[in-house]
Enzyme design. Structure first.
Site, PDB file in Angstrom:
ATOM      1  N   ASP A 114       1.280  -1.241   0.700  1.00 27.21           N
ATOM      2  CA  ASP A 114      -0.151  -0.250  -0.253  1.00 27.21           C
ATOM      3  C   ASP A 114       0.694   1.312   0.137  1.00 27.21           C
ATOM      4  OD1 ASP A 114      -1.478   1.929   0.051  1.00 27.21           O
ATOM      5  OD2 ASP A 114      -2.298   1.318   1.721  1.00 27.21           O
ATOM      6  N   MET A 115       1.086   2.073  -1.104  1.00 31.40           N
ATOM      7  CA  MET A 115       2.078   3.287  -1.190  1.00 31.40           C
ATOM      8  C   MET A 115       1.397   3.822  -0.281  1.00 31.40           C
ATOM      9  SD  MET A 115       4.459   2.462  -3.218  1.00 31.40           S
ATOM     10  CE  MET A 115       5.013   0.975  -4.146  1.00 31.40           C
ATOM     11  N   HIS A 142       1.232   3.452 -10.389  1.00 28.35           N
ATOM     12  CA  HIS A 142      -0.167   3.042  -9.208  1.00 28.35           C
ATOM     13  C   HIS A 142      -0.517   4.500  -8.402  1.00 28.35           C
ATOM     14  CE1 HIS A 142       3.772   4.730  -7.127  1.00 28.35           C
ATOM     15  NE2 HIS A 142       3.101   4.713  -6.031  1.00 28.35           N
ATOM     16  N   TYR A 205      -6.133  16.109  -7.078  1.00 26.37           N
ATOM     17  CA  TYR A 205      -5.312  14.545  -7.498  1.00 26.37           C
ATOM     18  C   TYR A 205      -4.603  15.386  -8.978  1.00 26.37           C
ATOM     19  CZ  TYR A 205      -5.145  11.113 -11.155  1.00 26.37           C
ATOM     20  OH  TYR A 205      -5.005   9.832 -12.196  1.00 26.37           O
ATOM     21  N   SER A 206      -5.138  16.974  -9.510  1.00 18.40           N
ATOM     22  CA  SER A 206      -3.798  16.814 -10.622  1.00 18.40           C
ATOM     23  C   SER A 206      -3.456  18.051  -9.861  1.00 18.40           C
ATOM     24  CB  SER A 206      -4.962  18.313 -11.521  1.00 18.40           C
ATOM     25  OG  SER A 206      -4.560  19.011 -12.556  1.00 18.40           O
ATOM     26  N   LYS A 209      -0.377  14.955 -10.052  1.00 17.28           N
ATOM     27  CA  LYS A 209      -0.035  14.775 -11.136  1.00 17.28           C
ATOM     28  C   LYS A 209       0.722  15.515 -12.123  1.00 17.28           C
ATOM     29  CE  LYS A 209      -1.285  11.344 -11.825  1.00 17.28           C
ATOM     30  NZ  LYS A 209      -1.150   9.472 -11.779  1.00 17.28           N
ATOM     31  N   ARG A 242     -10.063   1.292 -16.458  1.00 17.32           N
ATOM     32  CA  ARG A 242     -10.196   0.679 -14.981  1.00 17.32           C
ATOM     33  C   ARG A 242     -11.305   1.099 -14.137  1.00 17.32           C
ATOM     34  NH1 ARG A 242      -5.163   2.082 -12.256  1.00 17.32           N
ATOM     35  NH2 ARG A 242      -5.910   0.930  -9.963  1.00 17.32           N
ATOM     36  N   SER A 244     -11.200   1.503 -10.937  1.00 15.98           N
ATOM     37  CA  SER A 244     -11.752   2.650  -9.585  1.00 15.98           C
ATOM     38  C   SER A 244     -11.345   4.211 -11.144  1.00 15.98           C
ATOM     39  CB  SER A 244     -10.132   2.933  -9.166  1.00 15.98           C
ATOM     40  OG  SER A 244      -9.262   2.270 -10.041  1.00 15.98           O
TER      41      SER A 244
END
Length: 314
Positions: A114-115, A142, A205-206, A209, A242, A244
Site C-alpha cells: 500500500d503506497m 499506481h 489529484y491534478s 500529477k 479501469r 476505480s
C-alpha cells in the site's frame, strides 16, 4: 441578362466563394493544420522499437493488478521480461502473476503493498533488487483516489493523495536510481493529462500529477548535466480503462476510457526506445501544446467535457 440577374450580379450573390489563396487568414490556418499533421505523423512514424530488447529485462511494475498496469504486465510477460509486480490487493496480484507465467514470463514475483504508507516503497524496491539482482526498468503506474470518508479538497484527502500519487514515486525513484544507473536503465512514469492541463473537480489529484511532471522534468535535466545515462519517459494518458478511474469521474465527465492494451503498448514502445514522452491518445500532445496558446479556457468550453449545467435564470 434579365433585370433580376443584373440585380443578383450587382449585389454579389452570384460571385463564387473566395479561394484560400485570396484569403490570407484562411490560407494560414490550412498551412498550420497541414504542418501540425506532418509533425505528428513524423513523430509517431519514427519508431525504432525492438521487442527483443525487452527479453530478459528486469522490470519493477507498480499498480499491476488492474487496468493499464495489468496490461503492461502481460505485454512484458509476452516479451520475456523478468517481473516484480506490486499493487494493493494480493488476490488480484496472484491472478496477474499466474497469467504472466502462462504468457511466458521467465520470472515473476509479487509483493502486495500500500503506497499510502511512507515505509512501503523501500520494502518494495529492496524486494525487487533481491529477487532480480538489479533493475532495468522502474515502471510507476499506481494511483489512488481520495479515500472514503474524506472530502475531495480537504487537507486530509490532499495529503493522502500526495503520498500515493507523488511522494511514493519520489521514494521509489531515489531508492532504485543507483541500480538503474548501473544498468543504464529507464524510469517510466505513467501520469495523466491532468498533469499538463488542469480541469474542474480534480484539484488535489491534478496537483499531484503536476508535481510528477515538474519533479521528473527537473530530474531529467539533473541527470543530463551529471552524464547519468538513465532515461525518463513521462506518459500522458487519458482516463484509464479501469473500474476505480471510471468510478472516480462517474457523473462528472463525458470522456471515454482509453483501451488498456493499446495504451499499455504505447507506454512500452515509448519507454523501450527511451522517448522523453508518450501521449495516448496521440491528440493529447496537441492539447498540451494548445494549453500554451489558451491557458485560461472559457467556462463554456470546459463544460463540453462535463455533465454540469449553469444555474437557471431567476
Amino acid at each position: 441578362m434579365t433585370s433580376a440577374e443584373k440585380e443578383k450580379s450587382s449585389t454579389g450573390l452570384c460571385r463564387p466563394p473566395p479561394s484560400p489563396a485570396a484569403d490570407p487568414g484562411r490560407a494560414m490556418k490550412v498551412l498550420l493544420l497541414v504542418g501540425l499533421g506532418a509533425l505528428f505523423f513524423a513523430y509517431y512514424w519514427d519508431d525504432n522499437f525492438d521487442p527483443a530488447s525487452l527479453q530478459g529485462a528486469r522490470v519493477l511494475l507498480t499498480g499491476a493488478s488492474v487496468g493499464i498496469g495489468e496490461e503492461l504486465a502481460y505485454h512484458y510477460a509476452r516479451l520475456g521480461s523478468h517481473l516484480v509486480l506490486t499493487a494493493h490487493t494480493e488476490a488480484l496480484l496472484q491472478k496477474v502473476v499466474g497469467n504472466c507465467r502462462k504468457l511466458g514470463a521467465p520470472k515473476v514475483f509479487y509483493i502486495a503493498a500500500d503506497m499510502a504508507s511512507p515505509e512501503v516503497p523501500e520494502r518494495v524496491v529492496q524486494f525487487a533488487l533481491d529477487k532480480l539482482g538489479g533493475l532495468d526498468y522502474l515502471v510507476m503506474n499506481h494511483l489512488g483516489a481520495a479515500p472514503a470518508g474524506t472530502r475531495g479538497r480537504s487537507a486530509q484527502a490532499t495529503r493522502w493523495l500526495m503520498q500515493v500519487n507523488f511522494l511514493s514515486y519520489v521514494q521509489l525513484t531515489s531508492l532504485a536510481l543507483q541500480s538503474l544507473t548501473d544498468s543504464k536503465g529507464s524510469l517510466v512514469v505513467v501520469s495523466s493529462l491532468l498533469g499538463r492541463v488542469p480541469t474542474s473537480f480534480s484539484s488535489p489529484y491534478s496537483a499531484a500529477k503536476f508535481a510528477l511532471d515538474s519533479f521528473f522534468g527537473s530530474l531529467r535535466r539533473e541527470l543530463d548535466v551529471q552524464d547519468v545515462n538513465v532515461a525518463i519517459t513521462m506518459c500522458v494518458l487519458g482516463l484509464q480503462d479501469r473500474a476505480s478511474a471510471a468510478e472516480g469521474v462517474r457523473g462528472v465527465t463525458r470522456a471515454k476510457a482509453a483501451p488498456g492494451p493499446k495504451a499499455a503498448l504505447a507506454v512500452i514502445r515509448g519507454s523501450a526506445t527511451r522517448a522523453s514522452g508518450v501521449f495516448y491518445p496521440w491528440r493529447f500532445h496537441l492539447l498540451c501544446l494548445l494549453r500554451g496558446w489558451m491557458p485560461q479556457p472559457r467556462a463554456w468550453f470546459i463544460r463540453q467535457e462535463l455533465n454540469i449545467t449553469t444555474p437557471a435564470a431567476a
